[in-house]
Design a protein around this motif. Structure first.
Motif, PDB file in Angstrom:
ATOM      1  N   SER A   1       2.231   5.106   0.376  1.00 42.68           N
ATOM      2  CA  SER A   1       1.952   6.157   1.355  1.00 42.68           C
ATOM      3  C   SER A   1       1.259   7.357   0.723  1.00 42.68           C
ATOM      4  O   SER A   1       0.729   8.201   1.438  1.00 42.68           O
ATOM      5  CB  SER A   1       3.268   6.610   2.000  1.00 42.68           C
ATOM      6  OG  SER A   1       4.178   7.079   1.008  1.00 42.68           O
TER       7      SER A   1
ATOM      8  N   ALA B   1       1.886  11.562   3.249  1.00 45.31           N
ATOM      9  CA  ALA B   1       1.160  10.296   3.269  1.00 45.31           C
ATOM     10  C   ALA B   1      -0.183  10.399   2.573  1.00 45.31           C
ATOM     11  O   ALA B   1      -0.948   9.462   2.572  1.00 45.31           O
ATOM     12  CB  ALA B   1       0.960   9.853   4.713  1.00 45.31           C
TER      13      ALA B   1
ATOM     14  N   GLN C   1      -6.684  -2.737   4.100  1.00 49.57           N
ATOM     15  CA  GLN C   1      -5.756  -2.131   5.040  1.00 49.57           C
ATOM     16  C   GLN C   1      -4.582  -3.074   5.272  1.00 49.57           C
ATOM     17  O   GLN C   1      -4.596  -4.233   4.841  1.00 49.57           O
ATOM     18  CB  GLN C   1      -6.462  -1.807   6.362  1.00 49.57           C
ATOM     19  CG  GLN C   1      -7.610  -0.824   6.230  1.00 49.57           C
ATOM     20  CD  GLN C   1      -8.348  -0.619   7.535  1.00 49.57           C
ATOM     21  OE1 GLN C   1      -8.148  -1.355   8.510  1.00 49.57           O
ATOM     22  NE2 GLN C   1      -9.216   0.388   7.572  1.00 49.57           N
ATOM     23  N   ASP C   2      -3.598  -2.561   5.966  1.00 48.51           N
ATOM     24  CA  ASP C   2      -2.408  -3.350   6.275  1.00 48.51           C
ATOM     25  C   ASP C   2      -2.787  -4.631   7.018  1.00 48.51           C
ATOM     26  O   ASP C   2      -3.516  -4.597   8.010  1.00 48.51           O
ATOM     27  CB  ASP C   2      -1.464  -2.498   7.129  1.00 48.51           C
ATOM     28  CG  ASP C   2      -0.146  -3.210   7.420  1.00 48.51           C
ATOM     29  OD1 ASP C   2       0.227  -4.101   6.638  1.00 48.51           O
ATOM     30  OD2 ASP C   2       0.499  -2.877   8.424  1.00 48.51           O
TER      31      ASP C   2
ATOM     32  N   GLU D   1      -4.612   7.191   0.881  1.00 50.60           N
ATOM     33  CA  GLU D   1      -5.205   6.797   2.155  1.00 50.60           C
ATOM     34  C   GLU D   1      -6.411   5.886   1.971  1.00 50.60           C
ATOM     35  O   GLU D   1      -7.022   5.457   2.953  1.00 50.60           O
ATOM     36  CB  GLU D   1      -5.612   8.041   2.954  1.00 50.60           C
ATOM     37  CG  GLU D   1      -4.431   8.912   3.353  1.00 50.60           C
ATOM     38  CD  GLU D   1      -4.865  10.195   4.045  1.00 50.60           C
ATOM     39  OE1 GLU D   1      -6.066  10.531   3.950  1.00 50.60           O
ATOM     40  OE2 GLU D   1      -4.016  10.856   4.662  1.00 50.60           O
TER      41      GLU D   1
ATOM     42  N   LEU E   1       0.848  -1.190   0.000  1.00 43.67           N
ATOM     43  CA  LEU E   1       0.000   0.000   0.000  1.00 43.67           C
ATOM     44  C   LEU E   1       0.884   1.241   0.000  1.00 43.67           C
ATOM     45  O   LEU E   1       1.669   1.441   0.926  1.00 43.67           O
ATOM     46  CB  LEU E   1      -0.903   0.011   1.233  1.00 43.67           C
ATOM     47  CG  LEU E   1      -1.822  -1.200   1.423  1.00 43.67           C
ATOM     48  CD1 LEU E   1      -2.667  -1.016   2.675  1.00 43.67           C
ATOM     49  CD2 LEU E   1      -2.700  -1.405   0.197  1.00 43.67           C
TER      50      LEU E   1
ATOM     51  N   ARG F   1       0.225  -5.303   2.675  1.00 44.85           N
ATOM     52  CA  ARG F   1       1.171  -4.741   3.645  1.00 44.85           C
ATOM     53  C   ARG F   1       1.424  -3.276   3.325  1.00 44.85           C
ATOM     54  O   ARG F   1       1.518  -2.895   2.157  1.00 44.85           O
ATOM     55  CB  ARG F   1       2.494  -5.516   3.622  1.00 44.85           C
ATOM     56  CG  ARG F   1       3.513  -5.010   4.647  1.00 44.85           C
ATOM     57  CD  ARG F   1       4.716  -5.938   4.721  1.00 44.85           C
ATOM     58  NE  ARG F   1       5.464  -5.974   3.475  1.00 44.85           N
ATOM     59  CZ  ARG F   1       6.402  -5.090   3.145  1.00 44.85           C
ATOM     60  NH1 ARG F   1       6.693  -4.087   3.959  1.00 44.85           N
ATOM     61  NH2 ARG F   1       7.054  -5.208   2.007  1.00 44.85           N
ATOM     62  N   GLN F   2       1.510  -2.458   4.367  1.00 43.15           N
ATOM     63  CA  GLN F   2       1.794  -1.034   4.190  1.00 43.15           C
ATOM     64  C   GLN F   2       3.251  -0.840   3.808  1.00 43.15           C
ATOM     65  O   GLN F   2       4.161  -1.341   4.474  1.00 43.15           O
ATOM     66  CB  GLN F   2       1.495  -0.263   5.475  1.00 43.15           C
ATOM     67  CG  GLN F   2       1.718   1.240   5.381  1.00 43.15           C
ATOM     68  CD  GLN F   2       0.742   1.909   4.438  1.00 43.15           C
ATOM     69  OE1 GLN F   2      -0.465   1.683   4.525  1.00 43.15           O
ATOM     70  NE2 GLN F   2       1.242   2.721   3.526  1.00 43.15           N
TER      71      GLN F   2
END
Length: 268
Positions: A42, A206, A176-177, A45, A40, A196-197
């Protein structure tokens, strides 16, 4: 492809295009396989995942009609596509960029030949997040069927062997992460990846609302009026040792004595 299902167009609060769905190209850096991690970025969002049916081109072709499309299709595969949705909402023209982040297109793990799917329109596509099915629909609900895509794109460009055409998704879900996402295509297979972020990029915020060029430190910031070439030269030369400030630089021995300057004659 984009907005080939009417329901997904409603989710994005946009009107489904008439005549042909939206289209875009994904770079090779987006492609990953079964079990690989989806990163994902930065810069966004709100990332969404989409399950899609993919067409794999089996031979290089051009100007193929929809009726003859099956002759150039190697088979069908499963696709997990990711989208930075908030980027699109800020500016719809950013659709290609919102789809082009690294690891944003997972493919495989199987390719099923056309003879193994007797009724393509009845194939059902489902998107699953953490074991829960969020969207599911059949190929028959598409605005344009998969064979139409082959005729549409081959009419304007050469389709190389191994090219994959993703036929769009019945719906998307926010990830999401740590999430585990799956694409289920009946008769084709199941594709699974973990989310994974990614680490933030240096110099960038971000959120897409805070995207801007990396800040230049006050010491290295060039004065106004300098061009981009001057800025690059300044960046490299600032690290070099300072030269002596003497106005009379030493003359190399091979150049001989310095020539004598004769006074100019006064003009009449």
């Amino acid at each position: 492809m984009g907005l080939n299902y009417r329901r997904h167009a409603d989710d994005l609060e946009v009107q489904q295009p008439k005549g042909a769905p939206g289209s875009y190209l994904r770079p090779n850096s987006t492609v990953i396989g079964y079990g690989d991690e989806i990163l994902l970025p930065s810069q966004s969002e709100r990332i969404t995942v989409e399950a899609e049916l993919g067409l794999v081109i089996g031979s290089t072709c051009r100007d193929v009609s929809a009726d003859d499309a099956e002759s150039v299709i190697l088979g069908y595969t499963t696709v997990l596509g990711m989208t930075a949705e908030d980027v699109i909402r800020i500016n719809p023209r950013h659709i290609p960029w919102s789809k082009a982040f690294d690891t944003f297109c997972s493919l495989g793990p199987w390719v099923v030949t056309p003879d193994e799917i007797p009724e393509l329109s009845a194939v059902r596509i489902s998107a699953v997040i953490n074991g829960r099915t969020i969207w599911s629909n059949a190929v028959s609900a598409m605005m344009c069927d998969p064979h139409w895509f082959v005729g549409y794109f081959s009419g304007s460009m050469v389709l190389e062997t191994g090219s994959v055409i993703a036929t769009h998704t019945p719906g998307a879900g926010v990830v999401q992460d740590g999430d585990v996402v799956e694409a289920l295509v009946e008769g084709v297979g199941m594709l699974r990846n973990r989310v994974r972020q990614a680490a933030p990029l240096a110099g960038y915020g971000a959120s897409p609302r805070r995207l801007r060029r990396a800040a230049v430190s006050p010491r290295s910031r060039p004065r106004r009026g300098r061009t981009a070439q001057d800025m690059e030269k300044h960046r490299w030369t600032s690290a070099l040792p300072a030269e002596p400030r003497s106005s009379a630089r030493p003359r190399p021995a091979w150049a001989g004595p310095r020539p004598r300057r004769w006074p100019r004659k006064a003009s009449k």
